[in-house]
Motif scaffolding. Structure first.
Motif, PDB file in Angstrom:
ATOM      1  N   LEU A  22      28.133   6.313  67.213  1.00 27.21           N
ATOM      2  CA  LEU A  22      27.003   5.503  66.763  1.00 27.21           C
ATOM      3  C   LEU A  22      25.940   5.326  67.842  1.00 27.21           C
ATOM      4  CD1 LEU A  22      28.859   2.657  64.798  1.00 27.21           C
ATOM      5  CD2 LEU A  22      27.708   4.663  63.860  1.00 27.21           C
ATOM      6  N   THR A  23      26.227   5.787  69.060  1.00 30.76           N
ATOM      7  CA  THR A  23      25.315   5.536  70.171  1.00 30.76           C
ATOM      8  C   THR A  23      24.697   6.827  70.653  1.00 30.76           C
ATOM      9  OG1 THR A  23      27.054   5.771  71.849  1.00 30.76           O
ATOM     10  CG2 THR A  23      26.730   3.583  70.896  1.00 30.76           C
ATOM     11  N   ASP A  24      23.530   6.706  71.295  1.00 29.05           N
ATOM     12  CA  ASP A  24      22.822   7.875  71.799  1.00 29.05           C
ATOM     13  C   ASP A  24      23.389   8.389  73.115  1.00 29.05           C
ATOM     14  OD1 ASP A  24      21.112   7.835  69.643  1.00 29.05           O
ATOM     15  OD2 ASP A  24      19.608   6.592  70.652  1.00 29.05           O
ATOM     16  N   ASP A  25      24.264   7.622  73.767  1.00 30.59           N
ATOM     17  CA  ASP A  25      24.809   8.084  75.042  1.00 30.59           C
ATOM     18  C   ASP A  25      26.055   8.945  74.872  1.00 30.59           C
ATOM     19  OD1 ASP A  25      26.706   6.259  74.265  1.00 30.59           O
ATOM     20  OD2 ASP A  25      26.358   4.849  75.918  1.00 30.59           O
ATOM     21  N   GLY A  26      26.448   9.197  73.610  1.00 33.22           N
ATOM     22  CA  GLY A  26      27.573  10.094  73.352  1.00 33.22           C
ATOM     23  C   GLY A  26      28.915   9.405  73.260  1.00 33.22           C
ATOM     24  N   ASN A  27      28.989   8.120  73.581  1.00 36.61           N
ATOM     25  CA  ASN A  27      30.269   7.420  73.469  1.00 36.61           C
ATOM     26  C   ASN A  27      30.684   7.309  72.003  1.00 36.61           C
ATOM     27  OD1 ASN A  27      30.758   6.889  76.233  1.00 36.61           O
ATOM     28  ND2 ASN A  27      29.205   5.266  76.185  1.00 36.61           N
ATOM     29  N   ALA A  28      31.966   7.429  71.772  1.00 36.64           N
ATOM     30  CA  ALA A  28      32.466   7.413  70.398  1.00 36.64           C
ATOM     31  C   ALA A  28      33.849   6.798  70.362  1.00 36.64           C
ATOM     32  CB  ALA A  28      32.501   8.832  69.834  1.00 36.64           C
ATOM     33  N   ASP A  29      34.242   6.358  69.183  1.00 34.27           N
ATOM     34  CA  ASP A  29      35.611   5.921  68.927  1.00 34.27           C
ATOM     35  C   ASP A  29      36.337   7.023  68.165  1.00 34.27           C
ATOM     36  OD1 ASP A  29      35.210   3.370  70.058  1.00 34.27           O
ATOM     37  OD2 ASP A  29      34.351   2.643  68.165  1.00 34.27           O
ATOM     38  N   SER A  30      37.621   7.150  68.400  1.00 34.76           N
ATOM     39  CA  SER A  30      38.412   8.143  67.667  1.00 34.76           C
ATOM     40  C   SER A  30      39.718   7.521  67.223  1.00 34.76           C
ATOM     41  CB  SER A  30      38.687   9.379  68.531  1.00 34.76           C
ATOM     42  OG  SER A  30      39.614   9.090  69.571  1.00 34.76           O
ATOM     43  N   TRP A  31      40.183   7.983  66.076  1.00 34.20           N
ATOM     44  CA  TRP A  31      41.452   7.554  65.517  1.00 34.20           C
ATOM     45  C   TRP A  31      42.278   8.804  65.197  1.00 34.20           C
ATOM     46  CZ3 TRP A  31      36.700   5.662  64.318  1.00 34.20           C
ATOM     47  CH2 TRP A  31      36.473   4.315  64.581  1.00 34.20           C
ATOM     48  N   THR A  32      43.480   8.873  65.724  1.00 33.95           N
ATOM     49  CA  THR A  32      44.340  10.045  65.545  1.00 33.95           C
ATOM     50  C   THR A  32      45.316   9.793  64.404  1.00 33.95           C
ATOM     51  OG1 THR A  32      44.170  10.582  67.880  1.00 33.95           O
ATOM     52  CG2 THR A  32      45.958  11.614  66.655  1.00 33.95           C
ATOM     53  N   CYS A  33      45.354  10.752  63.471  1.00 33.49           N
ATOM     54  CA  CYS A  33      46.112  10.580  62.235  1.00 33.49           C
ATOM     55  C   CYS A  33      47.106  11.730  62.058  1.00 33.49           C
ATOM     56  CB  CYS A  33      45.169  10.553  61.037  1.00 33.49           C
ATOM     57  SG  CYS A  33      43.822   9.361  61.192  1.00 33.49           S
ATOM     58  N   PRO A  34      48.404  11.441  62.017  1.00 27.31           N
ATOM     59  CA  PRO A  34      49.365  12.498  61.679  1.00 27.31           C
ATOM     60  C   PRO A  34      49.105  13.028  60.270  1.00 27.31           C
ATOM     61  CG  PRO A  34      50.480  10.584  62.614  1.00 27.31           C
ATOM     62  CD  PRO A  34      49.071  10.175  62.329  1.00 27.31           C
ATOM     63  N   LEU A  35      49.281  14.318  60.107  1.00 25.88           N
ATOM     64  CA  LEU A  35      49.030  14.970  58.813  1.00 25.88           C
ATOM     65  C   LEU A  35      50.290  15.704  58.380  1.00 25.88           C
ATOM     66  CD1 LEU A  35      45.857  16.897  57.733  1.00 25.88           C
ATOM     67  CD2 LEU A  35      48.092  17.947  57.404  1.00 25.88           C
ATOM     68  N   TYR A  36      50.698  15.466  57.142  1.00 28.35           N
ATOM     69  CA  TYR A  36      51.909  16.083  56.596  1.00 28.35           C
ATOM     70  C   TYR A  36      51.590  16.768  55.266  1.00 28.35           C
ATOM     71  CZ  TYR A  36      54.124  12.910  59.925  1.00 28.35           C
ATOM     72  OH  TYR A  36      54.481  12.228  61.065  1.00 28.35           O
ATOM     73  N   ILE A  37      52.175  17.939  55.073  1.00 26.46           N
ATOM     74  CA  ILE A  37      52.122  18.614  53.776  1.00 26.46           C
ATOM     75  C   ILE A  37      53.300  18.109  52.953  1.00 26.46           C
ATOM     76  CG2 ILE A  37      52.249  20.829  52.582  1.00 26.46           C
ATOM     77  CD1 ILE A  37      51.102  22.133  55.106  1.00 26.46           C
ATOM     78  N   ILE A  38      53.022  17.519  51.803  1.00 29.47           N
ATOM     79  CA  ILE A  38      54.113  16.978  50.982  1.00 29.47           C
ATOM     80  C   ILE A  38      54.315  17.785  49.695  1.00 29.47           C
ATOM     81  CG2 ILE A  38      53.926  14.659  51.932  1.00 29.47           C
ATOM     82  CD1 ILE A  38      52.329  13.845  49.480  1.00 29.47           C
ATOM     83  N   SER A  39      53.437  18.730  49.428  1.00 27.87           N
ATOM     84  CA  SER A  39      53.622  19.619  48.273  1.00 27.87           C
ATOM     85  C   SER A  39      52.716  20.826  48.469  1.00 27.87           C
ATOM     86  CB  SER A  39      53.274  18.904  46.967  1.00 27.87           C
ATOM     87  OG  SER A  39      53.287  19.816  45.868  1.00 27.87           O
ATOM     88  N   ARG A  40      53.215  22.009  48.129  1.00 34.35           N
ATOM     89  CA  ARG A  40      52.401  23.221  48.183  1.00 34.35           C
ATOM     90  C   ARG A  40      52.795  24.127  47.027  1.00 34.35           C
ATOM     91  NH1 ARG A  40      53.917  26.359  53.676  1.00 34.35           N
ATOM     92  NH2 ARG A  40      53.249  28.185  52.499  1.00 34.35           N
ATOM     93  N   VAL A  41      51.797  24.576  46.279  1.00 31.69           N
ATOM     94  CA  VAL A  41      52.024  25.443  45.124  1.00 31.69           C
ATOM     95  C   VAL A  41      51.147  26.673  45.286  1.00 31.69           C
ATOM     96  CG1 VAL A  41      51.851  25.679  42.622  1.00 31.69           C
ATOM     97  CG2 VAL A  41      52.547  23.480  43.628  1.00 31.69           C
ATOM     98  N   MET A  42      51.779  27.850  45.273  1.00 31.06           N
ATOM     99  CA  MET A  42      51.028  29.083  45.429  1.00 31.06           C
ATOM    100  C   MET A  42      50.207  29.366  44.176  1.00 31.06           C
ATOM    101  SD  MET A  42      52.367  32.920  46.429  1.00 31.06           S
ATOM    102  CE  MET A  42      52.832  32.377  48.081  1.00 31.06           C
ATOM    103  N   LEU A  43      48.968  29.796  44.384  1.00 24.99           N
ATOM    104  CA  LEU A  43      48.087  30.121  43.268  1.00 24.99           C
ATOM    105  C   LEU A  43      48.272  31.571  42.844  1.00 24.99           C
ATOM    106  CD1 LEU A  43      44.847  28.404  44.610  1.00 24.99           C
ATOM    107  CD2 LEU A  43      46.508  27.485  42.993  1.00 24.99           C
ATOM    108  N   GLY A  44      47.714  31.917  41.713  1.00 26.54           N
ATOM    109  CA  GLY A  44      47.693  33.322  41.301  1.00 26.54           C
ATOM    110  C   GLY A  44      48.452  33.631  40.040  1.00 26.54           C
ATOM    111  N   GLY A  45      49.252  32.680  39.523  1.00 28.42           N
ATOM    112  CA  GLY A  45      49.973  32.948  38.285  1.00 28.42           C
ATOM    113  C   GLY A  45      49.028  32.908  37.092  1.00 28.42           C
ATOM    114  N   GLY A  46      48.791  34.064  36.483  1.00 29.50           N
ATOM    115  CA  GLY A  46      47.864  34.130  35.360  1.00 29.50           C
ATOM    116  C   GLY A  46      48.539  33.818  34.037  1.00 29.50           C
ATOM    117  N   ALA A  47      47.741  33.690  33.012  1.00 30.81           N
ATOM    118  CA  ALA A  47      48.269  33.468  31.667  1.00 30.81           C
ATOM    119  C   ALA A  47      48.838  34.771  31.104  1.00 30.81           C
ATOM    120  CB  ALA A  47      47.158  32.939  30.760  1.00 30.81           C
TER     121      ALA A  47
END
Length: 259
Positions: free
Chosen positions: A195-220
């Motif tokens: 938010l400042t012009d001097d380059g200072n910033a706040d950061s928040w570190t967030c763990p990220l987890y994959i809880i579901s994955r479905v492969m695409l490509g199955g046609g009708a």
């Protein structure tokens, strides 16, 4: 992904210069966009002269292209510099653009002039998004629980599909994306606010987890053929005493209801 030569120097604004990439630079980044583009560009085309002319001679290029198009009765609105050909040309109408594309190549002595739609230039490739993925991002800042911010958060990794806005657990957000490469998704995500012009910033570190994955490509399945002899493709099924029969036995319905 497309690999091609690019000369950026004719496009650098006066007083500025290209800074070499740092030692930890990424080879390529991704921005995944869903839905329609906001701008209408169907009246633009990339013009390419062969043999090529330097972009430093843009005025000569523009006059050459405009004069050749006038020979065919085609008017243009704008001719801009281009890093994928000789010029970017905006035509008066979409039909004029398509006419120029269909007339290609045009010849100016021993020089050829070709037009392609601006979104069919040398940087275009077919790309496959492989999986629909549910992400659980832990400790996501409460100030960022906003649809637009969450959409921007996942842009480098896939097309935003759904935010499951479950307010009963504020420890995480659940976001579904169509991933470009599920195996390169990070395990830690840093949200930065400046938010400042001097380059200072706040950061928040967030763990990220994959809880579901479905492969695409199955046609009708394949199309069903129509029934022979003009038969009904949707025969009606009638229930009677635990069994079914089709609409050719409809005349028995009244008896069944009265029995």
């Amino acid at each position: 992904m497309a690999n091609y030569d690019c000369d950026p120097f004719p496009h650098v604004p006066a007083g500025m210069a290209i800074v070499p990439a740092g030692p930890l630079h990424a080879q390529r980044g991704h921005v995944i966009i869903g839905g329609d583009f906001p701008a209408f560009c169907d009246d633009w085309a990339v013009a390419t002269l062969a043999p090529a002319m330097s972009q430093n001679h843009h005025e000569i290029i523009a006059k050459t292209i405009a004069a050749q198009l006038q020979n065919y009765g085609i008017e243009v609105r704008t001719i801009s510099k281009c890093a994928m050909g000789s010029a970017l040309v905006r035509f008066s109408t979409v039909t004029d653009r398509d006419a120029a594309v269909n007339l290609s190549p045009m010849w100016i002595g021993d020089t050829s002039l070709r037009f392609v739609p601006q979104d069919h230039a040398i940087n275009r490739r077919a790309t496959l998004l492989t999986h629909d993925v549910w992400l659980m991002i832990m400790n996501y800042p409460l100030e960022c629980w906003d649809l637009e911010i969450i959409m921007r958060t996942v842009v480098p990794y896939g097309r935003f599909l759904v935010w499951n806005k479950d307010m009963s657990d504020r420890a995480r957000i659940l976001v579904k994306i169509r991933a470009y490469d599920v195996d390169t998704l990070p395990v830690s995500l840093v949200v930065i606010r400046n938010l400042t012009d001097d380059g200072n910033a706040d950061s928040w570190t967030c763990p990220l987890y994959i809880i579901s994955r479905v492969m695409l490509g199955g046609g009708a399945g394949d199309e069903d053929p129509l029934p022979p002899n003009g038969g009904n493709p949707h025969p009606m099924m009638i229930f009677e005493q635990g069994g079914f029969w089709h609409d050719q036995a409809m005349h028995n319905v009244d008896e069944m209801e009265q029995g």
